[in-house]
Every structure is written in C-alpha cells, then in structure tokens.
Scaffold this active site. Structure first.
Site, PDB file in Angstrom:
ATOM      1  N   CYS A  82       0.772  -1.241   0.000  1.00  0.00           N
ATOM      2  CA  CYS A  82       0.000   0.000   0.000  1.00  0.00           C
ATOM      3  C   CYS A  82       0.802   1.289   0.000  1.00  0.00           C
ATOM      4  CB  CYS A  82      -0.992  -0.013   1.160  1.00  0.00           C
ATOM      5  SG  CYS A  82      -0.271  -0.466   2.734  1.00  0.00           S
ATOM      6  N   HIS A 144      -1.648   6.638   5.365  1.00  0.00           N
ATOM      7  CA  HIS A 144      -0.530   5.676   5.388  1.00  0.00           C
ATOM      8  C   HIS A 144       0.680   6.141   4.592  1.00  0.00           C
ATOM      9  CE1 HIS A 144       0.674   1.137   5.633  1.00  0.00           C
ATOM     10  NE2 HIS A 144       1.301   1.903   6.518  1.00  0.00           N
TER      11      HIS A 144
END
Length: 586
Positions: A82, A144
């Site tokens: 990710c 993130h």
C-alpha cells in the site's frame, strides 16, 4: 474563452479546465471543470467484482459504474503493497524515485505512526496541483504516507501538507492490532521473540530473588536490578502486543486534531460515510476533488453489524458488499453534479490473510500471485473504472496497459493544472484513450518493483499489440504449489527468492494467467524480446536519481517524540467525535 482543438490531439499539453461537449465529429469545446471523486479500495482482489467476472459476490453499484463508463482490464499498481503504491498514485512517479521503497524485507510500508518516514515534502501531489487551480480538495479515509518528521506535531507528511484542504480518517492503516480480539500482525515474529526474551529476563531473575524474599540469604543488588529490568521488559512486551500498538497506530484524525485514540472500529464506517457525503454537499458548487480511501477490504475487515451475514463469502464478502453499498451512496450523491468518478484498489488481494476458519483476503481472479509479490499479475492488476456521463462513453472496455500513476496527469489535465517540469513523471494522460481519440496507451514499458528490487518488466509492442512480460525475480511459494507464501505475512522481495537468468518470459496478450513460460525453443522472438527489455531496464536505471529510503531501518523505528498522542503520553486516549446524525448502514 472557449478553446477548440482537433480530436486526437495530444491533449495533455493543454493546461485548461474543461467540461467536454461534442460540437462536431472532429472537435470538442472546453468551458468548465469537473468535480472529481476518486475511490480507492484497500487490498481488493480484481476478481472480487462482478464487472471483472465474479458471479458469487454482489457488487451492483461498482458494476453499474462500469456499465455507465469505461473499464480498464490491464490497470496496474506501481507496487504490490500500500504505502509505495499510494505514493505513486498521488505523484505519478515510481515509488523508488521518491524513496518510498525499502531494501529491508520487514518494512515495505510504513510500520509505525511514530516513525520518521513518509511522502517527502518535495513531492508534488495531484491534490496540490488542483488546489492551486481553485479546487477544494479532501481526503476521507486511510492515508498511510507518514505523519511527522522531527517532533510530535510538526506533521510534515500530513495530508494537509500535501495539497488537501480537509482530512478525516486514520493517518496510518488498518491492522489486526487495531482489534483486541484479533491476532496481532505488526512485527508478529519480532514481538514473539521479544516476548520470550522478556519472560526469560523477567522470570529467571525473579526466581533468584526468592531466597531473599523468604529470608534464606541476601541477593546481590545487581541481581535485583536485572530482575527489575526484566520485569519492565516483560510489561513492555505484553503491552506493546495488546495495548500500545492499538493506541499508537490506530487513531482517527480530523485535519490536524486527534479525535479518537484508539479509533472505535465499530463506528468508523458510518463516520467516513457521513464525512464524505458532507464534503460533497459543502462543495457541491465545485469544483472539488474528493479522494475516498476505503478501510475496506483489508483485515481486520471492519464491517458494521448491519452488514454481517449478507454475502456468500463470510466476513470478507460482507466487507466487500458493504464497500459496494457505500460506493452507491456516493454515486447517487455525485450524480447531481458534473463529476468524474474513478474506482480502483491500491494492490491485489492478500492471499496469506486468513484465520483458522476462513480466507480474509481477496480473490485475484485468473491472475497468479497476490499482494506483496512484485511482478505476478495478481499483486498488481487492479480494477480501473471511470464514469463521466455525457463526456466518457458507456460500456467501453479497454485492454491497453495503464497504471495508477496515470491518474496524476489525467486529473491534473482535467482540473486545468500544469505538470511539474523539474522531475520525471512516469504516468500518462489517459483522457484521449478513455474518450476513444487514441487506441493505444502512452506506455511502452512498465517496471514492476518489489521494494527497491526490480522483479519484472512489461513491454507493449505497439506495432503488433503484443504485451510481453519478463520476470527476473519471483517469490518462492510455501508450499511450492500453493501460489502464496503461507506461514508468513508477505512473500519477501529478496533473500529467499527465485532468480531467473534468462528471465521467465510470457506473452500476456495470449496468456494473462502467466501459465505458459516461453523459451527459445517455443518462441522464435525470445532472444530479441529479452534483449529489448534489458536495454529498456538499462535506460530506466540511468534516469533514476538516488533518494533517501523512507522505510529504512532508522525511519521505521518507533520514536516516542514523534508519537501522536491525545492525553498523557504514553497512556494516550480520547474520544471527541459526536455520535449524532450518523447515516444508517444497511
């Protein structure tokens, strides 16, 4: 004033805002800018959607998006995990260019919210470019990509420092650690060793203190000190496994303020739904850019109680179907406005994600491999769906190689921005391809990294339409026939991997499953194709400039002075979120 340009022109060179209206068979008129809604799932397998071939999962809203727009079948993430994938999405650049990679197998994404790595401040996101053109920009959901650099509240990597006017969501990612009922996953093996060590250091000296406690004979003070340190380590190990990680990594922020620590997972879906609808309503007169970064469908699968038991595929299927329902809510809201909607995933389904009773990761359809595997299609081939009624055609399928990096120049063009000239942009403007003005994408070669290691390359031979794929490195599956690295969280990028010289070669045009390995014996062009790819790799590497690794060992270390905290450190905790007026979830 309105600008006319001929159909098929290289539209990426026109930094003008627009809404496109056909006025003749060969011309378009440009006179306004669209709102832009970008939807990104987390770890969704391309085979989980009905519009990509699933017949047992119910995803009517995403399927409708495909029916009413353009579906890409060879849409590719720039990384199979990710943080690097999302960095490439936001910047239009391979993550190795910005240092959003690692040569360290343990940390291939940001591990701690209290770490010092993140999307560098000198990187320019598409949100920044559209913000400069008058767009209201928002991010609802997972970030993130780092938070702070040198002190707890400097927030140098924060979304608001990367072009977003509004942020609501977890600045980190979802982890099993966020739910006390789940087996912790962050550095699970490392913490097991720490647990054993702390038990040893804590209990053995404690046993040595028994003689003093019962009055048999005195024990040297050094033993007492070791016993105290051991007891402290024992407590730290226990709490880091079952308390600190949840409080430190799993938090909810609104702009720069922590509003829940730890985040209450049973409420976060409704909160995100409310915030996204409110952002659209506040900015309905536009133009706006809203990036919705789902917490679905990554483990621990935060599904509301109302959605549990609706699917044929257990908790994972329930989570996918709830995400589809949320998509429908935003689609119905955005239908009232001039809005381009895009749906994708950051990488493929996570095959190794499972518990004792069920599979918790996605299905990647016919494609081999999954999340964490640098080159196999299952880890990097993701959904790519665009809908813009009246501008983009409906029910169109495009098989050309495209990339998540292409969103950067595409939305920049649509929003009237200008691409930076002081850096390499690897993405290509997709708009002419989506409109049918050209029939080939702008990519000849695409490079597939695993961390800092180049695992594979794709060559689109445009004169004949063939798409070749060469693997220089592939993971060693455990067990070998499994198709995944079961027993670990992800397949490694280096170390215990398969090296291929000559590379494994496939013709994806005929063999998208990557099942038939080509050799000089069964492919007359083998040597020529491999040589062409090797030359492309050499030229690509010549254009790479060194960048500090944001996931280095030092950056990945938890640092108490960077840990965001609401309340008294280290026992951080607060809940400032209002429960009122939350939208109902089916």
């Amino acid at each position: 004033r309105p600008l006319l340009f001929p159909r098929g022109h290289a539209a990426s060179h026109f930094p003008f805002p627009f809404d496109l209206i056909p006025i003749a068979s060969h011309h378009l008129i440009i006179n306004s800018r669209p709102n832009i809604l970008l939807l990104m799932a987390d770890d969704l397998g391309i085979g989980d959607l009905g519009c990509y071939g699933n017949t047992t999962m119910s995803t009517p809203n995403i399927d409708r998006l495909a029916r009413e727009g353009v579906k890409l079948t060879q849409h590719l993430a720039a990384a199979s995990v990710c943080s690097p994938s999302r960095a490439a999405f936001l910047t239009g650049r391979y993550p190795i260019r910005s240092g959003m990679t690692s040569s360290f197998n343990m940390n291939r994404a940001l591990a701690w919210l209290g770490g010092s790595g993140g999307l560098p401040t000198n990187e320019t996101t598409f949100a920044t470019l559209l913000q400069q053109r008058g767009y209201r920009t928002g991010l609802i959901g997972k970030w993130h990509l780092g938070l702070s650099c040198a002190s707890r509240n400097d927030h140098c990597f924060h979304p608001l420092n990367h072009g977003f006017d509004y942020f609501y969501g977890p600045p980190h990612t979802m982890l099993n650690d966020c739910q006390l009922s789940k087996t912790p996953e962050l550095h699970r093996d490392l913490r097991t060793k720490l647990w054993i060590s702390s038990v040893t250091l804590g209990l053995v000296p404690a046993l040595l203190l028994v003689p003093t406690i019962v009055g048999w004979y005195p024990v040297p003070w050094t033993v007492v000190a070791v016993a105290a340190v051991g007891a402290l380590l024992f407590f730290a190990s226990w709490y880091s496994s079952y308390g600190f990680v949840r409080r430190w990594n799993c938090i909810l922020m609104k702009n720069h303020e922590i509003i829940q620590q730890p985040m209450e997972e049973e409420r976060v879906t409704s909160l995100m739904l409310r915030e996204a609808l409110a952002f659209i309503e506040r900015n309905k007169h536009g133009p706006f850019l809203l990036y919705v970064s789902f917490l679905h469908v990554r483990a621990p699968l935060l599904t509301t109680e109302e959605s549990v038991g609706h699917s044929k595929h257990g908790s994972y299927g329930d989570n996918v179907e709830e995400m589809d329902w949320m998509t429908g809510k935003w689609l119905s809201e955005s239908l009232r406005f001039n809005t381009l909607v895009y749906f994708t995933s950051d990488n493929g389904g996570h095959l190794e994600s499972q518990d004792q009773t069920s599979q918790l990761g996605g299905w990647n359809g016919i494609y081999k491999g999954g999340k964490g595997m640098g080159g196999w299609e299952g880890g990097i081939r993701v959904p790519g769906i665009f809908r813009w009624p009246g501008v983009l055609p409906a029910s169109v399928v495009i098989d050309e190689p495209t990339s998540l990096m292409d969103i950067y120049p595409t939305v920049t063009f649509l929003g009237g921005g200008t691409l930076p000239r002081n850096r390499v942009i690897d993405g290509r403007n997709l708009f002419p391809l989506l409109r049918g003005e050209v029939n080939q994408s702008g990519h000849e070669f695409l490079f597939h990294y695993c961390g800092t290691h180049l695992h594979a390359i794709r060559w689109h031979q445009k004169d004949c339409g063939t798409v070749w794929k060469a693997h220089y490195v592939t993971p060693k599956f455990t067990p070998p026939e499994a198709g995944a690295c079961y027993g670990s969280q992800l397949c490694p990028c280096s170390g215990e991997v398969n090296q291929h010289d000559p590379p494994l070669l496939f013709d994806l045009s005929r063999d998208p499953r990557e099942a038939e390995t080509l050799t000089p014996d069964n492919e007359a062009l083998f040597d020529a194709v491999v040589a062409k790819m090797a030359e492309a790799v050499r030229e690509h590497r010549e254009r790479l400039s060194p960048a500090p690794q944001q996931f280095s060992f030092f950056n990945s270390l938890w640092k108490p002075w960077l840990q965001p905290c609401c309340g008294n450190f280290p026992f951080c905790g607060c809940d400032k979120e209002d429960n009122g007026s939350l939208p109902a979830v089916p």
